[in-house]
Design a protein around this motif. Sequence first.
Motif, PDB file in Angstrom:
ATOM      1  N   LYS A   6      18.178  24.134 -25.444  1.00  0.00           N
ATOM      2  CA  LYS A   6      17.621  22.822 -25.100  1.00  0.00           C
ATOM      3  C   LYS A   6      18.566  22.050 -24.179  1.00  0.00           C
ATOM      4  CE  LYS A   6      14.400  21.164 -27.423  1.00  0.00           C
ATOM      5  NZ  LYS A   6      13.001  21.333 -27.082  1.00  0.00           N
ATOM      6  N   GLY A   7      19.262  22.761 -23.284  1.00  0.00           N
ATOM      7  CA  GLY A   7      20.151  22.128 -22.332  1.00  0.00           C
ATOM      8  C   GLY A   7      21.507  21.718 -22.888  1.00  0.00           C
ATOM      9  N   THR A   8      21.784  22.063 -24.129  1.00  0.00           N
ATOM     10  CA  THR A   8      23.043  21.698 -24.780  1.00  0.00           C
ATOM     11  C   THR A   8      23.899  22.938 -25.009  1.00  0.00           C
ATOM     12  OG1 THR A   8      22.024  19.807 -25.882  1.00  0.00           O
ATOM     13  CG2 THR A   8      24.044  20.665 -26.863  1.00  0.00           C
ATOM     14  N   VAL A   9      25.162  22.867 -24.632  1.00  0.00           N
ATOM     15  CA  VAL A   9      26.089  23.967 -24.895  1.00  0.00           C
ATOM     16  C   VAL A   9      26.478  23.905 -26.368  1.00  0.00           C
ATOM     17  CG1 VAL A   9      28.330  24.970 -24.351  1.00  0.00           C
ATOM     18  CG2 VAL A   9      26.950  23.967 -22.528  1.00  0.00           C
ATOM     19  N   VAL A  10      26.091  24.925 -27.125  1.00  0.00           N
ATOM     20  CA  VAL A  10      26.395  24.955 -28.565  1.00  0.00           C
ATOM     21  C   VAL A  10      27.616  25.815 -28.868  1.00  0.00           C
ATOM     22  CG1 VAL A  10      24.037  24.395 -29.258  1.00  0.00           C
ATOM     23  CG2 VAL A  10      24.708  26.794 -29.006  1.00  0.00           C
ATOM     24  N   ALA A  11      28.022  26.650 -27.901  1.00  0.00           N
ATOM     25  CA  ALA A  11      29.230  27.473 -28.054  1.00  0.00           C
ATOM     26  C   ALA A  11      29.750  27.824 -26.671  1.00  0.00           C
ATOM     27  CB  ALA A  11      28.934  28.740 -28.836  1.00  0.00           C
ATOM     28  N   GLU A  12      31.086  27.956 -26.572  1.00  0.00           N
ATOM     29  CA  GLU A  12      31.691  28.319 -25.294  1.00  0.00           C
ATOM     30  C   GLU A  12      33.013  29.027 -25.550  1.00  0.00           C
ATOM     31  OE1 GLU A  12      32.680  26.303 -20.966  1.00  0.00           O
ATOM     32  OE2 GLU A  12      32.124  25.022 -22.650  1.00  0.00           O
ATOM     33  N   SER A  13      33.173  30.219 -24.935  1.00  0.00           N
ATOM     34  CA  SER A  13      34.407  30.980 -25.120  1.00  0.00           C
ATOM     35  C   SER A  13      34.530  32.059 -24.057  1.00  0.00           C
ATOM     36  CB  SER A  13      34.435  31.632 -26.499  1.00  0.00           C
ATOM     37  OG  SER A  13      35.601  32.410 -26.657  1.00  0.00           O
ATOM     38  N   ASP A  14      35.771  32.380 -23.696  1.00  0.00           N
ATOM     39  CA  ASP A  14      36.051  33.525 -22.828  1.00  0.00           C
ATOM     40  C   ASP A  14      36.272  34.783 -23.659  1.00  0.00           C
ATOM     41  OD1 ASP A  14      35.952  31.990 -20.492  1.00  0.00           O
ATOM     42  OD2 ASP A  14      38.066  31.461 -20.649  1.00  0.00           O
ATOM     43  N   LYS A  31      30.147  24.788 -31.783  1.00  0.00           N
ATOM     44  CA  LYS A  31      30.218  23.366 -32.136  1.00  0.00           C
ATOM     45  C   LYS A  31      29.491  23.136 -33.471  1.00  0.00           C
ATOM     46  CE  LYS A  31      30.626  22.159 -27.290  1.00  0.00           C
ATOM     47  NZ  LYS A  31      30.011  21.508 -26.137  1.00  0.00           N
ATOM     48  N   PRO A  32      30.244  22.819 -34.518  1.00  0.00           N
ATOM     49  CA  PRO A  32      29.661  22.751 -35.861  1.00  0.00           C
ATOM     50  C   PRO A  32      28.603  21.669 -36.034  1.00  0.00           C
ATOM     51  CG  PRO A  32      31.899  21.905 -35.885  1.00  0.00           C
ATOM     52  CD  PRO A  32      31.669  22.498 -34.515  1.00  0.00           C
ATOM     53  N   GLN A  33      28.623  20.644 -35.196  1.00  0.00           N
ATOM     54  CA  GLN A  33      27.628  19.578 -35.340  1.00  0.00           C
ATOM     55  C   GLN A  33      26.204  20.066 -35.053  1.00  0.00           C
ATOM     56  OE1 GLN A  33      30.032  19.692 -32.951  1.00  0.00           O
ATOM     57  NE2 GLN A  33      29.422  18.599 -31.081  1.00  0.00           N
ATOM     58  N   TYR A  34      26.071  21.245 -34.447  1.00  0.00           N
ATOM     59  CA  TYR A  34      24.736  21.772 -34.138  1.00  0.00           C
ATOM     60  C   TYR A  34      24.259  22.817 -35.145  1.00  0.00           C
ATOM     61  CZ  TYR A  34      25.686  19.483 -29.706  1.00  0.00           C
ATOM     62  OH  TYR A  34      25.997  18.556 -28.730  1.00  0.00           O
ATOM     63  N   VAL A  57      19.485  20.373 -32.452  1.00  0.00           N
ATOM     64  CA  VAL A  57      19.921  19.681 -31.238  1.00  0.00           C
ATOM     65  C   VAL A  57      18.925  18.574 -30.905  1.00  0.00           C
ATOM     66  CG1 VAL A  57      20.341  19.935 -28.753  1.00  0.00           C
ATOM     67  CG2 VAL A  57      21.090  21.733 -30.326  1.00  0.00           C
ATOM     68  N   ASP A  58      19.406  17.364 -30.795  1.00  0.00           N
ATOM     69  CA  ASP A  58      18.575  16.211 -30.409  1.00  0.00           C
ATOM     70  C   ASP A  58      17.286  16.120 -31.220  1.00  0.00           C
ATOM     71  OD1 ASP A  58      20.424  15.383 -28.510  1.00  0.00           O
ATOM     72  OD2 ASP A  58      19.522  16.609 -26.936  1.00  0.00           O
ATOM     73  N   GLY A  59      17.389  16.347 -32.518  1.00  0.00           N
ATOM     74  CA  GLY A  59      16.233  16.224 -33.401  1.00  0.00           C
ATOM     75  C   GLY A  59      15.338  17.444 -33.461  1.00  0.00           C
ATOM     76  N   ASP A  60      15.647  18.493 -32.698  1.00  0.00           N
ATOM     77  CA  ASP A  60      14.843  19.708 -32.704  1.00  0.00           C
ATOM     78  C   ASP A  60      15.581  20.818 -33.454  1.00  0.00           C
ATOM     79  OD1 ASP A  60      12.661  18.757 -31.177  1.00  0.00           O
ATOM     80  OD2 ASP A  60      13.813  19.057 -29.340  1.00  0.00           O
ATOM     81  N   LYS A  87      16.632  33.780 -30.439  1.00  0.00           N
ATOM     82  CA  LYS A  87      15.519  32.840 -30.544  1.00  0.00           C
ATOM     83  C   LYS A  87      15.566  31.760 -29.467  1.00  0.00           C
ATOM     84  CE  LYS A  87      14.209  33.341 -35.339  1.00  0.00           C
ATOM     85  NZ  LYS A  87      13.867  32.619 -36.560  1.00  0.00           N
ATOM     86  N   GLY A  88      15.691  32.194 -28.216  1.00  0.00           N
ATOM     87  CA  GLY A  88      15.631  31.247 -27.109  1.00  0.00           C
ATOM     88  C   GLY A  88      16.958  30.648 -26.698  1.00  0.00           C
ATOM     89  N   VAL A  89      18.033  30.998 -27.397  1.00  0.00           N
ATOM     90  CA  VAL A  89      19.362  30.518 -26.990  1.00  0.00           C
ATOM     91  C   VAL A  89      19.808  31.377 -25.822  1.00  0.00           C
ATOM     92  CG1 VAL A  89      21.749  30.151 -27.703  1.00  0.00           C
ATOM     93  CG2 VAL A  89      19.883  29.786 -29.340  1.00  0.00           C
TER      94      VAL A  89
END
Length: 93
Positions: A6-14, A31-34, A57-60, A87-89
């Motif tokens: 949904k346009g939000t980066v939920v994880a990032e790593s090299d 990111k644990p908040q998601y 994410v953002d209520g979804d 699932k769409g990520v």
Amino acid sequence: MKAIWKGTVVAESDDTVIVEGNHYFPAEAVKPQYLLPSNTRTMCSWKGEARYHTLFVDGDANPDAAWYYPAPKEAAANIQGRIAFWKGVQVVE
């Protein structure tokens, strides 16, 4: 690598590990908040028991869109402490 929903980066790593075409991110890169815990469990013959998180994410909600193996079998030891998505990520560089 980035995991985006949904346009939000939920994880990032090299430092991802690819198993069966899925990028497993270090747990600390997610990111644990998601993440919301899920009661869903599945079994893989060579990796062991998988547990899931719902992405929120953002209520979804995206139920069971993230999974991990808390105690993988020896053959999958390289994914210990890592989380993968589906699932769409989108996982992109």
